[in-house]
Design a protein around this motif. Structure first.
Motif, PDB file in Angstrom:
ATOM      1  N   ILE A   4       1.056  -1.216   0.073  1.00  0.00           N
ATOM      2  CA  ILE A   4      -0.087  -0.147   0.064  1.00  0.00           C
ATOM      3  C   ILE A   4       0.806   1.298  -0.112  1.00  0.00           C
ATOM      4  O   ILE A   4       1.678   1.546   0.973  1.00  0.00           O
ATOM      5  N   HIS A   5       0.855   2.043  -1.026  1.00  0.00           N
ATOM      6  CA  HIS A   5       1.794   3.276  -1.086  1.00  0.00           C
ATOM      7  C   HIS A   5       0.838   4.217  -0.638  1.00  0.00           C
ATOM      8  O   HIS A   5      -0.237   4.405  -0.878  1.00  0.00           O
ATOM      9  N   ALA A   7       0.875   7.279  -1.250  1.00  0.00           N
ATOM     10  CA  ALA A   7       0.388   8.219  -2.315  1.00  0.00           C
ATOM     11  C   ALA A   7      -0.974   7.814  -2.914  1.00  0.00           C
ATOM     12  O   ALA A   7      -1.716   8.638  -3.363  1.00  0.00           O
ATOM     13  N   ASP A   8      -1.388   6.630  -2.614  1.00  0.00           N
ATOM     14  CA  ASP A   8      -2.618   5.887  -3.196  1.00  0.00           C
ATOM     15  C   ASP A   8      -3.717   6.083  -2.037  1.00  0.00           C
ATOM     16  O   ASP A   8      -4.902   5.475  -2.496  1.00  0.00           O
ATOM     17  N   GLN A  10      -6.633   7.108   0.308  1.00  0.00           N
ATOM     18  CA  GLN A  10      -7.655   8.314   0.345  1.00  0.00           C
ATOM     19  C   GLN A  10      -7.838   8.694   1.624  1.00  0.00           C
ATOM     20  O   GLN A  10      -8.578   7.614   2.411  1.00  0.00           O
ATOM     21  N   THR A  27      -7.547  -3.842   1.223  1.00  0.00           N
ATOM     22  CA  THR A  27      -6.242  -4.029   0.492  1.00  0.00           C
ATOM     23  C   THR A  27      -5.658  -5.428   0.814  1.00  0.00           C
ATOM     24  O   THR A  27      -4.301  -5.539   0.673  1.00  0.00           O
TER      25      THR A  27
END
Length: 124
Positions: A4-5, A7-8, A10, A27
């Protein structure tokens, strides 16, 4: 390998704080939920009952953690454990933001003072 990055992710906002879901069923997790919590400066948290065990680690800033009426000041590196059924509250009395890593089991939910049970979207 599930990755899980940041930047991704929310964020979700609730009660003056931002929740960044990292590990959760959507995830790929079957048992664990992990999220990063940002608590705005001068924020009084909302007391609520946790229905499952929940763990907290302060990453930056500081918070006042209250569990079943007992309060403690937590600084970076400090951790707290809220047992299932306890009433908790996180406050940030400082002039700067606080950052906390939170872990709870899948199926985590909480109960607000009015009896409303919430299943936060950041744990689904």
């Amino acid at each position: 390998m599930p990755v899980i990055h940041a930047a991704d992710v929310q964020p979700h906002e609730m009660h003056g704080s931002r929740f960044f879901p990292l590990v959760r069923p959507s995830t790929g997790s079957k048992e664990l939920c992990l999220w990063r919590l940002e608590v705005s400066p001068r924020t009084d948290g909302v007391a609520h009952r946790v229905l499952r065990e929940e763990a907290f680690v302060v990453l930056a800033g500081g918070i006042t953690m209250t569990i079943d009426g007992e309060s403690a000041e937590l600084s970076p590196g400090d951790a707290a454990l809220a047992p299932a059924g306890s009433v908790i509250r996180l406050d940030n009395p400082s002039d700067g933001p606080a950052e906390v890593l939170v872990n709870a089991p899948v199926g985590f939910s909480g109960e607000l003072p009015d009896g409303t049970v919430i299943s936060p979207p950041w744990v689904n």
